[in-house]
Every structure is written in C-alpha cells, then in structure tokens.
Motif scaffolding. Structure first.
Motif, PDB file in Angstrom:
ATOM      1  N   ARG A 106      55.467  70.346  31.174  1.00  0.00           N
ATOM      2  CA  ARG A 106      56.113  70.487  32.483  1.00  0.00           C
ATOM      3  C   ARG A 106      55.984  71.928  32.974  1.00  0.00           C
ATOM      4  O   ARG A 106      56.193  72.870  32.230  1.00  0.00           O
ATOM      5  CB  ARG A 106      57.589  70.114  32.402  1.00  0.00           C
ATOM      6  CG  ARG A 106      58.270  70.228  33.769  1.00  0.00           C
ATOM      7  CD  ARG A 106      59.672  69.711  33.746  1.00  0.00           C
ATOM      8  NE  ARG A 106      59.631  68.250  33.596  1.00  0.00           N
ATOM      9  CZ  ARG A 106      60.691  67.510  33.327  1.00  0.00           C
ATOM     10  NH1 ARG A 106      61.863  68.075  33.153  1.00  0.00           N
ATOM     11  NH2 ARG A 106      60.577  66.208  33.219  1.00  0.00           N
ATOM     12  N   LEU A 107      55.617  72.061  34.233  1.00  0.00           N
ATOM     13  CA  LEU A 107      55.471  73.393  34.815  1.00  0.00           C
ATOM     14  C   LEU A 107      56.838  73.999  35.086  1.00  0.00           C
ATOM     15  O   LEU A 107      57.719  73.349  35.637  1.00  0.00           O
ATOM     16  CB  LEU A 107      54.685  73.325  36.124  1.00  0.00           C
ATOM     17  CG  LEU A 107      53.221  72.896  36.009  1.00  0.00           C
ATOM     18  CD1 LEU A 107      52.601  72.759  37.387  1.00  0.00           C
ATOM     19  CD2 LEU A 107      52.434  73.882  35.178  1.00  0.00           C
ATOM     20  N   THR A 108      56.998  75.252  34.666  1.00  0.00           N
ATOM     21  CA  THR A 108      58.221  75.999  34.969  1.00  0.00           C
ATOM     22  C   THR A 108      57.809  77.334  35.577  1.00  0.00           C
ATOM     23  O   THR A 108      56.745  77.881  35.249  1.00  0.00           O
ATOM     24  CB  THR A 108      59.059  76.237  33.701  1.00  0.00           C
ATOM     25  OG1 THR A 108      58.252  76.859  32.713  1.00  0.00           O
ATOM     26  CG2 THR A 108      59.616  74.940  33.155  1.00  0.00           C
ATOM     27  N   ARG A 109      58.647  77.836  36.444  1.00  0.00           N
ATOM     28  CA  ARG A 109      58.343  79.094  37.127  1.00  0.00           C
ATOM     29  C   ARG A 109      58.748  80.267  36.251  1.00  0.00           C
ATOM     30  O   ARG A 109      59.889  80.363  35.813  1.00  0.00           O
ATOM     31  CB  ARG A 109      59.050  79.152  38.469  1.00  0.00           C
ATOM     32  CG  ARG A 109      58.531  80.253  39.376  1.00  0.00           C
ATOM     33  CD  ARG A 109      59.038  80.108  40.796  1.00  0.00           C
ATOM     34  NE  ARG A 109      58.629  78.878  41.451  1.00  0.00           N
ATOM     35  CZ  ARG A 109      57.433  78.667  41.992  1.00  0.00           C
ATOM     36  NH1 ARG A 109      56.510  79.610  41.936  1.00  0.00           N
ATOM     37  NH2 ARG A 109      57.149  77.530  42.590  1.00  0.00           N
ATOM     38  N   GLY A 113      57.022  84.541  39.044  1.00  0.00           N
ATOM     39  CA  GLY A 113      56.839  83.552  40.099  1.00  0.00           C
ATOM     40  C   GLY A 113      55.707  82.570  39.872  1.00  0.00           C
ATOM     41  O   GLY A 113      55.501  81.666  40.667  1.00  0.00           O
ATOM     42  N   THR A 114      54.952  82.713  38.785  1.00  0.00           N
ATOM     43  CA  THR A 114      53.837  81.792  38.527  1.00  0.00           C
ATOM     44  C   THR A 114      54.343  80.562  37.788  1.00  0.00           C
ATOM     45  O   THR A 114      55.328  80.623  37.057  1.00  0.00           O
ATOM     46  CB  THR A 114      52.744  82.471  37.677  1.00  0.00           C
ATOM     47  OG1 THR A 114      53.317  82.884  36.442  1.00  0.00           O
ATOM     48  CG2 THR A 114      52.146  83.654  38.400  1.00  0.00           C
ATOM     49  N   SER A 172      47.593  78.986  46.606  1.00  0.00           N
ATOM     50  CA  SER A 172      48.821  78.488  47.224  1.00  0.00           C
ATOM     51  C   SER A 172      50.013  78.572  46.277  1.00  0.00           C
ATOM     52  O   SER A 172      51.032  79.142  46.604  1.00  0.00           O
ATOM     53  CB  SER A 172      48.615  77.054  47.691  1.00  0.00           C
ATOM     54  OG  SER A 172      49.834  76.474  48.048  1.00  0.00           O
ATOM     55  N   GLY A 173      49.894  77.963  45.092  1.00  0.00           N
ATOM     56  CA  GLY A 173      50.997  77.958  44.137  1.00  0.00           C
ATOM     57  C   GLY A 173      52.164  77.092  44.570  1.00  0.00           C
ATOM     58  O   GLY A 173      53.215  77.102  43.958  1.00  0.00           O
ATOM     59  N   ARG A 174      52.005  76.332  45.648  1.00  0.00           N
ATOM     60  CA  ARG A 174      53.090  75.486  46.128  1.00  0.00           C
ATOM     61  C   ARG A 174      52.832  74.037  45.767  1.00  0.00           C
ATOM     62  O   ARG A 174      51.692  73.613  45.677  1.00  0.00           O
ATOM     63  CB  ARG A 174      53.208  75.566  47.653  1.00  0.00           C
ATOM     64  CG  ARG A 174      53.651  76.909  48.163  1.00  0.00           C
ATOM     65  CD  ARG A 174      53.791  76.820  49.646  1.00  0.00           C
ATOM     66  NE  ARG A 174      54.282  78.060  50.200  1.00  0.00           N
ATOM     67  CZ  ARG A 174      54.508  78.249  51.479  1.00  0.00           C
ATOM     68  NH1 ARG A 174      54.260  77.285  52.335  1.00  0.00           N
ATOM     69  NH2 ARG A 174      54.966  79.402  51.913  1.00  0.00           N
ATOM     70  N   THR A 175      53.905  73.317  45.581  1.00  0.00           N
ATOM     71  CA  THR A 175      53.780  71.871  45.399  1.00  0.00           C
ATOM     72  C   THR A 175      54.581  71.216  46.501  1.00  0.00           C
ATOM     73  O   THR A 175      55.573  71.761  46.977  1.00  0.00           O
ATOM     74  CB  THR A 175      54.331  71.415  44.033  1.00  0.00           C
ATOM     75  OG1 THR A 175      55.693  71.816  43.949  1.00  0.00           O
ATOM     76  CG2 THR A 175      53.538  72.019  42.895  1.00  0.00           C
TER      77      THR A 175
END
Length: 199
Positions: A106-109, A113-114, A172-175
């Motif tokens: 799972r992606l966590t910040r 900020g990455t 972008s780095g946005r979802t």
C-alpha cells in the motif's frame, strides 16, 4: 475448572467457553461440549444436561472429567481420533491478525511528500488471494476458501478493493478516485441554428 489457576485466567477461560457455547460457526461437537460445561457451571444435573444436549449421561460425565483434566483442549477429541485439524489455533489467530495489518504494497506518503510502498510488488490491499499467498509464504498451508470461512466465523467481511486511477503524468504524484458508476450524463446539445433559406 481448575481452582488453583489465577482468577483472571479462570474468568478468561470461562468467557471463552461461554462464547463457544453460543457460537454458530464453531465445530458442532465443540459447541455441544461447551454447552455441557456451561450447564454444569449453572448447577444442572448430569441427567438434565444429557437431555438438553441430546446424549447419554455417561457422555456428559466423561466430557466434564476430560475438561477438568485438560481444560479447553479437553473439548476436542483425544489424539488419534478423527481427522487432524488442518490449522493450529496459532495459525488461525495469525490469519485474523494479518487482516488488521497494513498491506506491504500500500502506498503511503513519506515526510517529503512522495508516495512509497513498504515492499515493491507486494499486495496493496488484502483480498482472499493476497491473504492466502502471504500466509503460504509464511509457511501456513491454507486455501482461499478456508481463509474466507475463518474470516466469516470471526465476523470479518470480505469486500472488493476500491480501484484507483493514476495520472499518466510521471510528475503528477496525484491519484484520483474513479467516476461513480452508472449512467453518464448527456452533454448539452447546442440548439440548431436557423434553417437555411431556400430560393
């Protein structure tokens, strides 16, 4: 019940037995034997217990004696009788505990900020398939349907993971969440202009 055990241990054991006696998902023979134990704690006679659970009074006496000698393990059959359980209680507990953990993919910040995953290529959400694969990697031989049965017995519901869309822009780095399913709204049509003049 063993009177020499600490009071907190006795209360925990009694709580487990009473919960098992009310269970709808535990093995039937364990539920029946737990009912014998709780009925004896409620000062019912051997004959009354036998009538209540539908067995011979001698069976009740043997089960009570076995429970007094072996405790919780005394509810099960003696070794060598019947099919061996596929999973130990420790393995069952591990299955339930695993669901409560964050999947390693799972992606966590991070603090900068990455978005990062603890382990690349690992599952980002727990599904029956990812749970089964993780448990097998830990050495627990279990099938997908067995994992599901254990979770259902513990009151844990399996849901489909919510899918996410990611931007194709690598910077972008946005979802973004997917658009809700259903009928798409029609685009407003422009009104037609005046009819062409005919000569």
């Amino acid at each position: 019940m063993n009177e020499t055990a600490p009071a907190s241990t006795r209360r925990d054991k009694e709580s487990k037995i009473r919960k098992l006696a009310r269970s709808r998902h535990a093995p039937g023979d364990w539920i029946r034997r737990a009912r014998m134990i709780t009925a004896s704690w409620d000062a019912k006679s051997t004959a009354a217990i036998a009538q209540e659970v539908g067995c011979h009074p001698q069976t009740v006496r043997e089960r009570l004696r076995r429970f007094n000698t072996h405790g919780l393990e005394g509810l099960g059959d003696r070794p060598g009788l019947g099919r061996k359980p596929r999973l130990t209680e420790t393995e069952r507990n591990r299955i339930v505990a695993l669901v409560a953990t964050t999947p390693p993919g799972r992606l966590t910040r991070g603090s900068d900020g990455t978005l990062e995953a603890e382990q690349d290529g690992a599952p980002s959400s727990w599904t029956l398939d990812s749970l089964t694969a993780t448990l097998r990697a830990e050495g627990i031989v279990v099938g997908r349907s067995q994992v599901r049965r254990i979770l259902v017995a513990e009151g844990i519901r399996c849901r489909r993971p919510r899918s996410w869309m990611t931007s194709k822009d690598p910077h972008s780095g946005r979802t973004t969440t997917p658009a809700p399913r259903g009928r798409r709204q029609a685009r407003p049509r422009s009104s037609p202009g005046p009819a062409p003049a005919t000569s």
